[in-house]
Write a protein that holds these residues in place. Structure first.
Motif, PDB file in Angstrom:
ATOM      1  N   ALA A 201      12.738   6.639   0.642  1.00  0.00           N
ATOM      2  CA  ALA A 201      13.228   6.756  -0.726  1.00  0.00           C
ATOM      3  C   ALA A 201      12.157   6.392  -1.755  1.00  0.00           C
ATOM      4  N   HIS A 202      11.002   5.951  -1.271  1.00  0.00           N
ATOM      5  CA  HIS A 202       9.934   5.488  -2.158  1.00  0.00           C
ATOM      6  C   HIS A 202       8.798   6.501  -2.173  1.00  0.00           C
ATOM      7  N   ARG A 203       8.731   7.246  -3.271  1.00  0.00           N
ATOM      8  CA  ARG A 203       7.737   8.311  -3.396  1.00  0.00           C
ATOM      9  C   ARG A 203       6.326   7.784  -3.236  1.00  0.00           C
ATOM     10  N   ASN A 204       6.043   6.611  -3.803  1.00  0.00           N
ATOM     11  CA  ASN A 204       4.688   6.079  -3.735  1.00  0.00           C
ATOM     12  C   ASN A 204       4.236   5.807  -2.311  1.00  0.00           C
ATOM     13  N   LEU A 205       5.167   5.454  -1.409  1.00  0.00           N
ATOM     14  CA  LEU A 205       4.814   5.270  -0.009  1.00  0.00           C
ATOM     15  C   LEU A 205       4.743   6.603   0.726  1.00  0.00           C
ATOM     16  N   VAL A 206       5.726   7.486   0.467  1.00  0.00           N
ATOM     17  CA  VAL A 206       5.775   8.785   1.149  1.00  0.00           C
ATOM     18  C   VAL A 206       4.499   9.578   0.905  1.00  0.00           C
ATOM     19  N   PHE A 207       4.000   9.574  -0.323  1.00  0.00           N
ATOM     20  CA  PHE A 207       2.751  10.279  -0.620  1.00  0.00           C
ATOM     21  C   PHE A 207       1.525   9.398  -0.388  1.00  0.00           C
ATOM     22  N   GLY A 208       1.741   8.073  -0.286  1.00  0.00           N
ATOM     23  CA  GLY A 208       0.634   7.159  -0.049  1.00  0.00           C
ATOM     24  C   GLY A 208       0.102   7.213   1.366  1.00  0.00           C
ATOM     25  N   VAL A 209       0.996   7.414   2.345  1.00  0.00           N
ATOM     26  CA  VAL A 209       0.559   7.508   3.743  1.00  0.00           C
ATOM     27  C   VAL A 209      -0.411   8.677   3.928  1.00  0.00           C
ATOM     28  N   PRO A 210      -0.056   9.913   3.495  1.00  0.00           N
ATOM     29  CA  PRO A 210      -1.054  10.989   3.612  1.00  0.00           C
ATOM     30  C   PRO A 210      -2.278  10.766   2.726  1.00  0.00           C
TER      31      PRO A 210
ATOM     32  N   ARG B  55       3.825  -0.829  -3.557  1.00  0.00           N
ATOM     33  CA  ARG B  55       4.412  -1.351  -4.785  1.00  0.00           C
ATOM     34  C   ARG B  55       5.916  -1.067  -4.840  1.00  0.00           C
ATOM     35  N   GLY B  56       6.696  -2.103  -5.095  1.00  0.00           N
ATOM     36  CA  GLY B  56       8.130  -1.944  -5.257  1.00  0.00           C
ATOM     37  C   GLY B  56       8.917  -1.830  -3.971  1.00  0.00           C
ATOM     38  N   LEU B  57       8.299  -2.075  -2.807  1.00  0.00           N
ATOM     39  CA  LEU B  57       9.029  -1.933  -1.545  1.00  0.00           C
ATOM     40  C   LEU B  57       9.892  -3.142  -1.218  1.00  0.00           C
ATOM     41  N   GLY B  58       9.642  -4.299  -1.850  1.00  0.00           N
ATOM     42  CA  GLY B  58      10.463  -5.475  -1.594  1.00  0.00           C
ATOM     43  C   GLY B  58      10.469  -5.861  -0.123  1.00  0.00           C
ATOM     44  N   PRO B  59      11.671  -6.024   0.476  1.00  0.00           N
ATOM     45  CA  PRO B  59      11.747  -6.435   1.881  1.00  0.00           C
ATOM     46  C   PRO B  59      11.239  -5.388   2.862  1.00  0.00           C
ATOM     47  N   LEU B  60      10.931  -4.190   2.369  1.00  0.00           N
ATOM     48  CA  LEU B  60      10.375  -3.143   3.225  1.00  0.00           C
ATOM     49  C   LEU B  60       8.847  -3.148   3.213  1.00  0.00           C
ATOM     50  N   THR B  61       8.257  -4.122   2.520  1.00  0.00           N
ATOM     51  CA  THR B  61       6.805  -4.143   2.338  1.00  0.00           C
ATOM     52  C   THR B  61       6.053  -4.165   3.664  1.00  0.00           C
ATOM     53  N   GLU B  62       6.527  -5.000   4.606  1.00  0.00           N
ATOM     54  CA  GLU B  62       5.812  -5.128   5.873  1.00  0.00           C
ATOM     55  C   GLU B  62       5.795  -3.813   6.648  1.00  0.00           C
ATOM     56  N   GLU B  63       6.944  -3.143   6.709  1.00  0.00           N
ATOM     57  CA  GLU B  63       7.011  -1.877   7.434  1.00  0.00           C
ATOM     58  C   GLU B  63       6.167  -0.808   6.742  1.00  0.00           C
ATOM     59  N   GLY B  64       6.207  -0.791   5.409  1.00  0.00           N
ATOM     60  CA  GLY B  64       5.393   0.159   4.679  1.00  0.00           C
ATOM     61  C   GLY B  64       3.912  -0.085   4.898  1.00  0.00           C
ATOM     62  N   SER B  65       3.507  -1.353   4.939  1.00  0.00           N
ATOM     63  CA  SER B  65       2.107  -1.693   5.195  1.00  0.00           C
ATOM     64  C   SER B  65       1.665  -1.199   6.569  1.00  0.00           C
ATOM     65  N   GLY B  66       2.566  -1.338   7.557  1.00  0.00           N
ATOM     66  CA  GLY B  66       2.240  -0.866   8.902  1.00  0.00           C
ATOM     67  C   GLY B  66       1.968   0.625   8.941  1.00  0.00           C
ATOM     68  N   LEU B  67       2.767   1.411   8.204  1.00  0.00           N
ATOM     69  CA  LEU B  67       2.552   2.858   8.160  1.00  0.00           C
ATOM     70  C   LEU B  67       1.220   3.190   7.497  1.00  0.00           C
ATOM     71  N   LEU B  68       0.876   2.456   6.450  1.00  0.00           N
ATOM     72  CA  LEU B  68      -0.392   2.720   5.772  1.00  0.00           C
ATOM     73  C   LEU B  68      -1.586   2.383   6.654  1.00  0.00           C
TER      74      LEU B  68
ATOM     75  N   SER C   7       1.912   8.400  -6.865  1.00  0.00           N
ATOM     76  CA  SER C   7       1.937   6.940  -6.761  1.00  0.00           C
ATOM     77  C   SER C   7       3.018   6.304  -7.624  1.00  0.00           C
ATOM     78  N   LYS C   8       3.713   7.105  -8.428  1.00  0.00           N
ATOM     79  CA  LYS C   8       4.731   6.534  -9.306  1.00  0.00           C
ATOM     80  C   LYS C   8       5.951   6.115  -8.486  1.00  0.00           C
ATOM     81  N   PRO C   9       6.319   4.822  -8.505  1.00  0.00           N
ATOM     82  CA  PRO C   9       7.476   4.379  -7.710  1.00  0.00           C
ATOM     83  C   PRO C   9       8.771   4.959  -8.251  1.00  0.00           C
ATOM     84  N   THR C  10       9.676   5.341  -7.330  1.00  0.00           N
ATOM     85  CA  THR C  10      10.954   5.919  -7.739  1.00  0.00           C
ATOM     86  C   THR C  10      12.010   4.855  -7.955  1.00  0.00           C
ATOM     87  N   ALA C  11      11.978   3.817  -7.126  1.00  0.00           N
ATOM     88  CA  ALA C  11      12.964   2.732  -7.255  1.00  0.00           C
ATOM     89  C   ALA C  11      12.355   1.471  -6.683  1.00  0.00           C
ATOM     90  N   ALA C  12      12.267   0.431  -7.470  1.00  0.00           N
ATOM     91  CA  ALA C  12      11.657  -0.821  -7.021  1.00  0.00           C
ATOM     92  C   ALA C  12      12.709  -1.763  -6.476  1.00  0.00           C
TER      93      ALA C  12
END
Length: 425
Positions: free
Chosen positions: A238-247, A357-370, A414-419
């Motif tokens: 649901a977080h555009r900044n992560l979805v486009f950040g991984v690629p 940015r804005g992932l909150g409690p999902l930060t760790e999982e998002g970091s792993g994907l990056l 990189s613009k977050p959709t929902a923080a």
């Protein structure tokens, strides 16, 4: 999930200094491939595709080793995992000795894969550790600082490799367009990597012992995953900044590694720099030095400049100099390629920061994907394939195309959709 900083004062600074040495070493060992690849190309008479396949094997390790690394850290802890990572790197460096004495292209690939798996474990362990080893409000500053040490290692690696590998070989000191090596010369050149990799293995072993015996602060809850209840009904996608950040990380690595590993072959060409491989390694030093300087400048500049805007400017600059390197010749093309290091400098840390940015409690999982997306460096083999078919200089159009995606990410992706509520590690 908030946590108190573990230790302050002298022990805090000592721990950060020791951790910086890890960043230095994996930056050093990763970039030494820039001098190793043209050496192996001559020893094994490889095409550009086969040469860049060596680097692809290196980065494939990030894909396969990231999840097992996370599980190992959960099982034995951060400090022991750092020791295991250093031991793996030392073991891989020692395997380079028989690989050189045989010599064997296959064994060389295996040795580099083992080293890369060890670096992956260090990456997964050290990055979050640095984030929590001091005050939460200065976490970004600490990460930028150790990234500068990573670039320092990358800057010194070409000088080390140029002197101990290229400078002691027939292929490394031969003029551009010289006759092919004889079988005896190939064998002698292959064995030139024995001494430098034995030195690397010894340094890694000493560092592993120091890390094992050093009283690093225990991170406790600060390094644990957020409670499942905090992540319930929340999706990373649901977080555009992560979805486009991984690629974005994936594509950026194609650009960075393609430039670094084909640099020596490019500037050695008669119509570009007309240099020996040893001489060209000194200019590779300037490429990585530009990245170090750029990161230090960026760490201060982005205290006042929006990160997305800074990334956009860097991507435009990188695209321009890559086009200059592609369509000009002589020293203009050579210095254009050198200057791309300055523009690339802030890209990885900035994309990473924007991505979580804005992932909150999902930060760790998002970091792993990056972190897993670093495997994008494996696709440098595509540039090798393009170089074989269309020419080495033309292949840098792929790099320019990569910069355009980074520009798209900086301005829109990189613009977050929902923080969500921010998570402090």
């Amino acid at each position: 999930m908030a946590a108190q900083p573990p230790t302050t004062g002298t022990s805090y600074r000592a721990a950060l200094t020791l951790l910086a040495s890890l960043f230095f070493m994996w930056g050093f060992i990763t970039v030494i491939n820039g001098t190793l690849l043209p050496h192996l190309r001559s020893v094994f008479d490889l095409s550009y595709t086969q040469t860049t396949l060596i680097e692809s094997v290196w980065f494939i390790a990030y894909f396969f080793a990231s999840i097992p690394s996370a599980k190992l850290i959960e099982r034995i802890g951060y400090q022991k995992s750092m020791v295991v990572g250093l031991a793996m790197m030392a073991a891989g460096a020692l395997v380079m000795v028989p690989a050189a004495r045989i010599p064997s292209y296959g064994v060389t690939l295996f040795a580099l894969f083992v080293i890369a798996c060890g670096i992956t474990l260090l990456q997964v362990a050290a990055n979050p550790y640095v984030a929590v080893v001091g005050k939460p409000e200065t976490a970004s500053s600490r990460l930028n600082l150790v990234q500068a040490f990573n670039s320092a290692g990358a800057t010194l690696a070409p000088l080390f490799g140029g002197y101990l590998i290229l400078g002691r070989t027939t292929s490394g000191t031969a003029a551009a367009g010289a006759a092919a090596l004889t079988p005896a010369e190939r064998l002698a050149d292959a064995q030139s990597v024995v001494l430098p990799y034995m030195i690397v293995a010894a340094v890694l072993a000493v560092l592993a012992v120091v890390i094992a015996r050093f009283p690093l602060p225990a991170m406790g809850a600060a390094t644990q995953r957020s409670a499942k209840a905090d992540r319930k009904d929340q999706s990373l996608w649901a977080h555009r900044n992560l979805v486009f950040g991984v690629p974005a990380i994936f594509i950026y690595l194609i650009a960075e590694i393609g430039v670094g590993n084909l640099f020596i072959n490019f500037v050695s060409q008669p119509d570009i720099g007309n240099l020996t491989h040893q001489q060209a390694s000194n200019y590779l030093f300037l490429l990585w030095g530009g990245m170090m300087v750029g990161r230090l400048i960026g760490a201060f500049a982005m205290q006042k400049v929006d990160a997305g805007h800074a990334l956009a400017v860097a991507s435009i600059g990188a695209a321009i100099v890559m086009l200059v390197a592609t369509f000009t010749t002589g020293h203009v093309a050579m210095w254009a390629l050198i200057s791309v290091g300055l523009f690339h400098s802030i890209m990885f840390p900035t994309i990473f920061t924007l991505g979580i940015r804005g992932l909150g409690p999902l930060t760790e999982e998002g970091s792993g994907l990056l972190i897993m997306a670093i495997a994008g460096g494996a696709l440098v083999v595509v540039q090798g394939w393009l170089a074989d078919i269309y020419g080495l200089q033309t292949s840098f159009l792929l790099t320019a195309a990569c910069e355009l995606y980074i520009l798209f990410y900086a301005l829109w992706g990189s613009k977050p959709t929902a923080a969500l509520p921010e998570q402090r590690l």
